[in-house]
Design a protein around this motif. Structure first.
Motif, PDB file in Angstrom:
ATOM      1  N   LEU A 142       1.248  -6.103   3.254  1.00  0.00           N
ATOM      2  CA  LEU A 142      -0.081  -6.723   3.207  1.00  0.00           C
ATOM      3  C   LEU A 142       0.011  -8.233   2.975  1.00  0.00           C
ATOM      4  O   LEU A 142      -0.835  -8.988   3.438  1.00  0.00           O
ATOM      5  N   ALA A 173       9.351   1.583   4.158  1.00  0.00           N
ATOM      6  CA  ALA A 173       9.474   2.017   2.757  1.00  0.00           C
ATOM      7  C   ALA A 173       9.932   3.474   2.710  1.00  0.00           C
ATOM      8  O   ALA A 173      10.811   3.845   1.923  1.00  0.00           O
ATOM      9  N   GLU A 174       9.339   4.295   3.586  1.00  0.00           N
ATOM     10  CA  GLU A 174       9.704   5.719   3.604  1.00  0.00           C
ATOM     11  C   GLU A 174      11.161   5.915   4.003  1.00  0.00           C
ATOM     12  O   GLU A 174      11.876   6.729   3.430  1.00  0.00           O
ATOM     13  N   THR A 187       6.919  -1.410  -8.038  1.00  0.00           N
ATOM     14  CA  THR A 187       5.678  -1.976  -8.587  1.00  0.00           C
ATOM     15  C   THR A 187       4.574  -1.737  -7.571  1.00  0.00           C
ATOM     16  O   THR A 187       4.731  -2.073  -6.389  1.00  0.00           O
ATOM     17  N   ILE A 195       4.606   9.207  -5.023  1.00  0.00           N
ATOM     18  CA  ILE A 195       5.465   9.492  -3.845  1.00  0.00           C
ATOM     19  C   ILE A 195       6.881   9.009  -4.132  1.00  0.00           C
ATOM     20  O   ILE A 195       7.866   9.720  -3.897  1.00  0.00           O
ATOM     21  N   GLU A 332      -9.167   1.675 -11.023  1.00  0.00           N
ATOM     22  CA  GLU A 332      -8.868   0.264 -11.284  1.00  0.00           C
ATOM     23  C   GLU A 332      -9.625  -0.593 -10.271  1.00  0.00           C
ATOM     24  O   GLU A 332      -9.608  -0.308  -9.073  1.00  0.00           O
ATOM     25  N   PHE A 334      -9.370  -4.109  -9.554  1.00  0.00           N
ATOM     26  CA  PHE A 334      -8.427  -4.965  -8.823  1.00  0.00           C
ATOM     27  C   PHE A 334      -9.152  -5.983  -7.947  1.00  0.00           C
ATOM     28  O   PHE A 334      -8.820  -6.202  -6.792  1.00  0.00           O
TER      29      PHE A 334
HETATM   30  P1  NAD Z   1       0.890  -2.120  -1.818  1.00  0.00           P
HETATM   31  O1  NAD Z   1      -0.111  -1.400  -0.989  1.00  0.00           O
HETATM   32  O2  NAD Z   1       1.400  -3.420  -1.369  1.00  0.00           O
HETATM   33  O3  NAD Z   1       2.087  -1.102  -2.077  1.00  0.00           O
HETATM   34  C1  NAD Z   1       3.183  -1.429  -2.859  1.00  0.00           C
HETATM   35  C2  NAD Z   1       4.448  -1.156  -2.092  1.00  0.00           C
HETATM   36  O4  NAD Z   1       4.529   0.227  -1.790  1.00  0.00           O
HETATM   37  C3  NAD Z   1       4.513  -1.890  -0.755  1.00  0.00           C
HETATM   38  O5  NAD Z   1       5.774  -2.484  -0.618  1.00  0.00           O
HETATM   39  C4  NAD Z   1       4.277  -0.804   0.279  1.00  0.00           C
HETATM   40  O6  NAD Z   1       4.948  -1.019   1.485  1.00  0.00           O
HETATM   41  C5  NAD Z   1       4.822   0.417  -0.420  1.00  0.00           C
HETATM   42  N1  NAD Z   1       4.187   1.643   0.058  1.00  0.00           N
HETATM   43  C6  NAD Z   1       2.903   1.820   0.408  1.00  0.00           C
HETATM   44  N2  NAD Z   1       2.698   3.110   0.794  1.00  0.00           N
HETATM   45  C7  NAD Z   1       3.886   3.728   0.677  1.00  0.00           C
HETATM   46  C8  NAD Z   1       4.314   5.080   0.917  1.00  0.00           C
HETATM   47  N3  NAD Z   1       3.489   5.997   1.359  1.00  0.00           N
HETATM   48  N4  NAD Z   1       5.612   5.368   0.657  1.00  0.00           N
HETATM   49  C9  NAD Z   1       6.448   4.433   0.208  1.00  0.00           C
HETATM   50  N5  NAD Z   1       6.087   3.153  -0.036  1.00  0.00           N
HETATM   51  C10 NAD Z   1       4.831   2.809   0.199  1.00  0.00           C
HETATM   52  O7  NAD Z   1       0.349  -2.406  -3.237  1.00  0.00           O
HETATM   53  P2  NAD Z   1      -0.733  -1.643  -4.042  1.00  0.00           P
HETATM   54  O8  NAD Z   1      -0.256  -0.275  -4.355  1.00  0.00           O
HETATM   55  O9  NAD Z   1      -2.080  -1.828  -3.454  1.00  0.00           O
HETATM   56  O10 NAD Z   1      -0.642  -2.579  -5.356  1.00  0.00           O
HETATM   57  C11 NAD Z   1      -1.657  -2.685  -6.205  1.00  0.00           C
HETATM   58  C12 NAD Z   1      -1.400  -1.828  -7.424  1.00  0.00           C
HETATM   59  O11 NAD Z   1      -0.205  -2.242  -8.037  1.00  0.00           O
HETATM   60  C13 NAD Z   1      -2.457  -1.923  -8.473  1.00  0.00           C
HETATM   61  O12 NAD Z   1      -2.720  -0.641  -8.978  1.00  0.00           O
HETATM   62  C14 NAD Z   1      -1.822  -2.780  -9.532  1.00  0.00           C
HETATM   63  O13 NAD Z   1      -2.323  -2.566 -10.826  1.00  0.00           O
HETATM   64  C15 NAD Z   1      -0.390  -2.377  -9.425  1.00  0.00           C
HETATM   65  N6  NAD Z   1       0.473  -3.441  -9.916  1.00  0.00           N
HETATM   66  C16 NAD Z   1       1.216  -3.211 -11.018  1.00  0.00           C
HETATM   67  C17 NAD Z   1       2.008  -4.222 -11.527  1.00  0.00           C
HETATM   68  C18 NAD Z   1       2.856  -4.032 -12.739  1.00  0.00           C
HETATM   69  O14 NAD Z   1       3.680  -4.896 -12.985  1.00  0.00           O
HETATM   70  N7  NAD Z   1       2.715  -2.961 -13.494  1.00  0.00           N
HETATM   71  C19 NAD Z   1       2.018  -5.460 -10.888  1.00  0.00           C
HETATM   72  C20 NAD Z   1       1.235  -5.645  -9.766  1.00  0.00           C
HETATM   73  C21 NAD Z   1       0.476  -4.624  -9.282  1.00  0.00           C
END
Ligand code: NAD
Length: 453
Positions: A142, A173-174, A187, A195, A332, A334
């Motif tokens: 994204l 990623a998969e 993260t 997953i 959340e 966000f």
């Molecule tokens: P995102 O959609 O970018 O996904 C994160 C990563 O997961 C990406 O690299 C993506 O390619 C991968 N991904 C997505 N679907 C996948 C699948 N089916 N299988 C394997 N990998 C997959 O990010 P997001 O999830 O929208 O991020 C936002 C969330 O992250 C919020 O909930 C936020 O609170 C959390 N977050 C946590 C921290 C922390 O440090 N704890 C920091 C930032 C964000």
């Protein structure tokens, strides 16, 4: 064999060569990373602006500058951390010496999200390098511009058999998750977190999950209301609310609710009408998230906003008065929407928060030592800042991570080093003495052994 499998094989070979075990190799890699970030700073800034319209100031304090500060900290302390830690030996094992050695896992995978796409890719990497691993980073599809710069940067600065960026979408990623890494650091959101956890479990891969959740700000009647409002507004609207530890909602005691609400309205107004607002405020990552956020704004409950603009993916800071069952109070947020909720007293606030998944962070506004202690003892969260928002995350001396549904494991500073290594127990026994006590036949030996235990 596909490209990813080849890359992993190359990294496995490199790790096996033992190069990463050398302290000097690690320090030089960390220094190289610093230089590389310096060299790419302008391009990183441009990419972050394209992805999220991030202001330069926020880029420095929460992305590049933040990571460079961590790098300095780790470079300064790594020598101490890598030394075997001597511990005392218990009497039954005399004579012997006991140590804890930190051994790297091997080939690690770092999966990062889009909201701080630079910081959340590099910060874990610092720990991976410090602990002597190789690493593959899979940044978010994204935040595509930042992902491309990361790829370019690592391609130029590092040998991919040591450190590499694999840019790609969910399929990539998969594909990566089908491979047998020695450690995964994820993260992102909890849906994907589950997953990743399932995939990691298939090969029993140690995993860190840095997830999110609804982090509350609790405002008690004895709080400094002006400071609370100002700091909540800052913490909420930083990066337009797209921060994992952002204030998700404010829970306010009834006795001060009206007064605090008015102060908050003033603060949000001040924030939204500041000079050069556009230069100081991030935009929403994409249209899907924009629409999701807009659908959470109930017009009848909105108490302050300057609206939203789809063409710019801009949502102005939006303050709403909410009820516990509203859509905005389910997942959340966000994004830059701040619901405020009225509670009779602290007990009711505690009941509300503790009956929901444990949040990544929380913020308490109170001047009372007694209430601070009560909250610390009675409400669990990954981390907490008292009388401010977000800032506990900025310290290299504090572990950062979640609890329950907000994740497991923690990092930053020495905790990153720990998270990317295993504490190996080492007992070095002397052969000078060999007490016959432990060897069979055991008859008559137990009373003496009991004394040694
Ligand atoms: P995102 O959609 O970018 O996904 C994160 C990563 O997961 C990406 O690299 C993506 O390619 C991968 N991904 C997505 N679907 C996948 C699948 N089916 N299988 C394997 N990998 C997959 O990010 P997001 O999830 O929208 O991020 C936002 C969330 O992250 C919020 O909930 C936020 O609170 C959390 N977050 C946590 C921290 C922390 O440090 N704890 C920091 C930032 C964000």
């Amino acid at each position: 064999m596909d490209e990813i499998q080849r890359l992993i094989l190359m990294q496995k070979k490199f790790f096996k060569s033992g190069k990463t075990l050398d302290y000097h190799f690690r320090i030089n890699s960390l220094k190289k990373l610093k230089l590389c970030i310096d060299r790419y700073e302008k391009e990183i800034k441009k990419a972050l602006f394209k992805d999220l319209h991030k202001p330069d100031f926020e880029i420095f304090v929460s992305e590049t500058g933040f990571v460079l500060k961590e790098l300095d900290f780790v470079i300064k302390h790594l020598k101490d951390w890598t030394k075997p830690q001597k511990v005392s030996t218990d009497l039954v094992n005399f004579p012997a010496k006991s140590y804890i050695y930190r051994q790297p896992f091997g080939v690690t995978l770092i999966i990062s999200p889009w909201n701080y796409p630079f910081h959340l890719s590099i910060m874990p990497l610092v720990g991976a390098i410090a602990a002597g691993n190789t690493a593959i980073i899979k940044p978010s599809e994204l935040s595509v511009h930042t992902s491309l710069i990361l790829h370019k940067m690592f391609d130029e600065c590092f040998d991919k058999s040591y450190l590499s960026v694999v840019a790609g979408d969910i399929n990539t990623a998969e594909q990566l998750l089908n491979e047998k890494f020695d450690k995964i650091f994820y993260t992102g959101g909890s849906k994907v977190g589950k997953i990743v956890a399932k995939k990691a479990a298939e090969h029993l891969i140690p995993l860190t999950l840095e997830l999110g959740g609804k982090s509350p700000a609790v405002v008690l009647s004895d709080a400094n209301l002006k400071a609370a409002a100002k700091r909540i507004v800052w913490g909420k609207f930083f990066n337009a609310g797209q921060t994992c530890v952002s204030v998700d909602y404010a829970a306010i005691e009834e006795s001060i609710y009206k007064k605090f609400k008015n102060i908050l309205i003033d603060e949000v107004k001040k924030y939204s009408t500041m000079k050069r607002f556009e230069e100081n405020y991030s935009h929403i990552i994409n249209i899907k998230h924009f629409k999701r956020l807009v659908s959470l704004i109930e017009k009848s409950k909105t108490i302050y906003t300057r609206g939203y603009f789809e063409d710019k993916l801009l949502i102005y800071p939006t303050l709403i008065e909410s009820d516990k069952d509203d859509a905005v109070m389910q997942d959340e947020i966000f994004g830059p929407i701040l619901p405020i909720l009225k509670f009779k007293n602290y007990m009711e606030i505690r009941e509300f928060i503790t009956s929901r998944p444990r949040p990544l962070s929380m913020y308490l506004f109170s001047q009372s030592r007694k209430m601070k202690d009560r909250v610390l003892n009675e409400i669990a969260s990954g981390g907490i800042t008292i009388n401010d928002t977000l800032v506990h995350l900025t310290s290299s001396n504090l572990p950062f991570g979640g609890i329950g549904e907000s994740g497991y494991g923690s990092y930053h500073g020495i905790y990153s080093f720990y998270e990317f290594s295993q504490a190996r127990a080492v007992m070095d026994r002397s052969t000078l003495l060999d007490f016959p006590l432990r060897y069979p036949p055991y008859k008559g030996k137990l009373p003496l052994v009991k004394k040694l235990f």
